[in-house]
Scaffold this active site. Structure first.
Site, PDB file in Angstrom:
ATOM      1  N   GLN A  70      72.529  58.561  77.056  1.00  0.00           N
ATOM      2  CA  GLN A  70      73.389  57.890  76.473  1.00  0.00           C
ATOM      3  C   GLN A  70      72.927  56.623  75.932  1.00  0.00           C
ATOM      4  OE1 GLN A  70      74.409  54.999  78.489  1.00  0.00           O
ATOM      5  NE2 GLN A  70      75.761  54.122  76.912  1.00  0.00           N
TER       6      GLN A  70
ATOM      7  N   ARG B 253      87.323  50.466  82.390  1.00  0.00           N
ATOM      8  CA  ARG B 253      86.277  49.315  82.682  1.00  0.00           C
ATOM      9  C   ARG B 253      86.281  48.588  81.177  1.00  0.00           C
ATOM     10  NH1 ARG B 253      82.728  50.088  86.850  1.00  0.00           N
ATOM     11  NH2 ARG B 253      81.067  49.191  85.800  1.00  0.00           N
TER      12      ARG B 253
ATOM     13  N   HIS C 115      86.320  54.475  79.017  1.00  0.00           N
ATOM     14  CA  HIS C 115      84.960  54.004  79.645  1.00  0.00           C
ATOM     15  C   HIS C 115      85.469  53.848  81.223  1.00  0.00           C
ATOM     16  CE1 HIS C 115      81.224  52.214  78.423  1.00  0.00           C
ATOM     17  NE2 HIS C 115      81.064  51.551  79.925  1.00  0.00           N
TER      18      HIS C 115
ATOM     19  N   LYS D 107      80.950  58.618  71.912  1.00  0.00           N
ATOM     20  CA  LYS D 107      81.703  58.531  73.064  1.00  0.00           C
ATOM     21  C   LYS D 107      82.503  57.215  73.247  1.00  0.00           C
ATOM     22  CE  LYS D 107      80.994  57.911  78.223  1.00  0.00           C
ATOM     23  NZ  LYS D 107      81.859  56.572  78.332  1.00  0.00           N
TER      24      LYS D 107
ATOM     25  N   ARG E 108      85.606  42.378  84.084  1.00  0.00           N
ATOM     26  CA  ARG E 108      85.711  43.002  85.369  1.00  0.00           C
ATOM     27  C   ARG E 108      85.580  42.111  86.620  1.00  0.00           C
ATOM     28  NH1 ARG E 108      80.936  47.466  83.154  1.00  0.00           N
ATOM     29  NH2 ARG E 108      82.241  47.824  81.301  1.00  0.00           N
TER      30      ARG E 108
ATOM     31  N   THR F 148      77.362  55.555  72.693  1.00  0.00           N
ATOM     32  CA  THR F 148      78.547  54.822  73.149  1.00  0.00           C
ATOM     33  C   THR F 148      79.132  53.676  72.444  1.00  0.00           C
ATOM     34  OG1 THR F 148      78.112  55.381  75.400  1.00  0.00           O
ATOM     35  CG2 THR F 148      79.520  53.701  75.219  1.00  0.00           C
TER      36      THR F 148
ATOM     37  N   TYR G  46      73.872  52.513  74.070  1.00  0.00           N
ATOM     38  CA  TYR G  46      74.638  51.806  73.450  1.00  0.00           C
ATOM     39  C   TYR G  46      74.534  51.084  72.189  1.00  0.00           C
ATOM     40  CZ  TYR G  46      76.449  51.288  78.357  1.00  0.00           C
ATOM     41  OH  TYR G  46      76.973  51.669  79.397  1.00  0.00           O
TER      42      TYR G  46
END
Length: 387
Positions: free
Chosen positions: A136, A287, A284, A260, A173, A164, A138
């Site tokens: 994965q 999140r 996500h 994603k 968060r 992603t 970013y």
């Protein structure tokens, strides 16, 4: 005269059991990092609640003596329609956690997806498994890092790139600030928490070193530790990203490419035009944007539009095998696990993840038997009850 009281039965799942055990084992900053969501966590809760509300259609007397959970995905045979999804800092939940999770997936015959912000570097994990893993990535400002890590992924035999796109900026968060993952005196708070969790401190804190972002450190040439994690993420995410910025990656990457973070039908259409091999319908894990649709609500309209154009995967809110069947019935080809396997990993490492996968496999088998689906392709909208 004393009358015995019948205690109420608590209905729980393997994932629920592992979550509670992980809460006790892990320092709070790590438990809440994996367990929490953005803002007031409404979307996180909807992911689970909306999915659990989907009713299945029970069938009987159909001779379900022979079932197959196997499925084909991007040229790979999976023992069941499940993939271990990417989780940042997996190596902080168990000693060299990415390696242990990857080995469990490999033994069970499903793919493991490694996160950009893993503790173990790509090369370490790749040497411990027999099947190609997924990776994965970013969208980051440092395009040099992205190119470097893609080259390393290809050299390590990674088959599938999970790109992603739903994190141009980190979500708010608040649990992290309260728990010590971030905020004032975070390092001191994490140290004090570790002292009160001696099993974790020995197994992971001491024996699981080095505690750095393995892939980032390899690129920078210096250790990038947990204390740098939040700052590094915040300074490297790129809010200017657009579809055209992905074109060089599509041209560079020779393997399968999945986008994603799709929640909207229009974005799914863009992924088709872009030439993606698949998409992951995902928020996500709740999140990022609190208030966004749960993935189980976003999935059906997306599947209705692009199902024939690419493969559809989904994550967020999946806690058991019933949830997997529900997602398949609503249009997914395969389901990614996140929190559920992280809890199991924190409790019992590779053995915990493997046990969770076996339990979920049995739950899928039971659900297929009771809904009249002999193969994974038999799980369709007809498997759902009209309520």
């Amino acid at each position: 005269m004393c009358v015995n009281q019948v205690k109420p039965i608590m209905i729980i799942s393997a994932s629920t059991d592992y979550r509670e055990a992980a809460r006790r084992r892990l320092p709070p900053f790590l438990f809440h990092y994996i367990d929490g969501g953005a803002y007031a966590e409404h979307t996180l809760q909807r992911n689970v609640g909306d999915l659990a509300s989907i009713a299945l259609r029970q069938r009987v007397l159909l001779d379900m003596s022979e079932l197959s959970l196997q499925t084909e995905l991007f040229g790979e045979t999976l023992s069941m329609p499940v993939v271990l999804g990417p989780i940042g800092l997996t190596g902080m939940y168990a000693r060299r956690g990415e390696v242990q999770a990857a080995r469990a997936a490999d033994r069970h015959g499903i793919p493991f997806t490694m996160s950009t912000v893993s503790v173990c570097p790509i090369e370490e994990v790749a040497t411990h498994i027999g099947r190609p893993m997924w990776f994965q990535l970013y969208v980051l400002k440092d395009r040099g890092f992205m190119k470097s890590v893609l080259e390393r992924a290809q050299a390590a035999g990674v088959s599938t790139l999970v790109f992603t796109v739903d994190m141009p900026v980190p979500g708010a968060r608040y649990r992290d600030a309260h728990s010590g993952m971030s905020g004032p005196h975070a390092a001191l708070r994490r140290y004090l928490q570790a002292l009160t969790h001696p099993r974790w401190s020995w197994d992971v804190g001491l024996m699981g070193r080095p505690h750095d972002l393995g892939n980032v450190s390899r690129y920078l040439g210096v250790p990038t530790g947990l204390e740098d994690y939040i700052d590094w993420l915040g300074s490297n995410f790129d809010p200017s990203i657009s579809w055209k910025d992905l074109e060089w990656i599509r041209a560079f990457w020779k393997g399968t490419m999945i986008i994603k973070g799709i929640l909207d039908v229009e974005d799914a259409r863009e992924a088709v035009l872009f030439g993606a091999d698949g998409i992951i319908v995902s928020n996500h894990g709740g999140r990022q944007l609190d208030g966004a649709l749960s993935t189980v609500r976003a999935l059906p309209p997306i599947a209705d539009v692009v199902k024939s154009e690419l493969r559809i995967l989904v994550d967020s809110g999946v806690r058991n095998g019933l949830d997997v069947v529900r997602m398949l019935a609503l249009g997914a080809d395969t389901v990614l696990l996140g929190r559920s396997y992280a809890y199991a990993l924190a409790v019992a490492g590779e053995a915990g993840v493997l046990n969770l996968l076996r339990l979920m496999q049995n739950e899928i088998r039971v659900a297929m038997t009771l809904t009249g689906a002999r193969t994974i392709s038999d799980i369709t909208r007809d498997s759902l009850a009209s309520v």
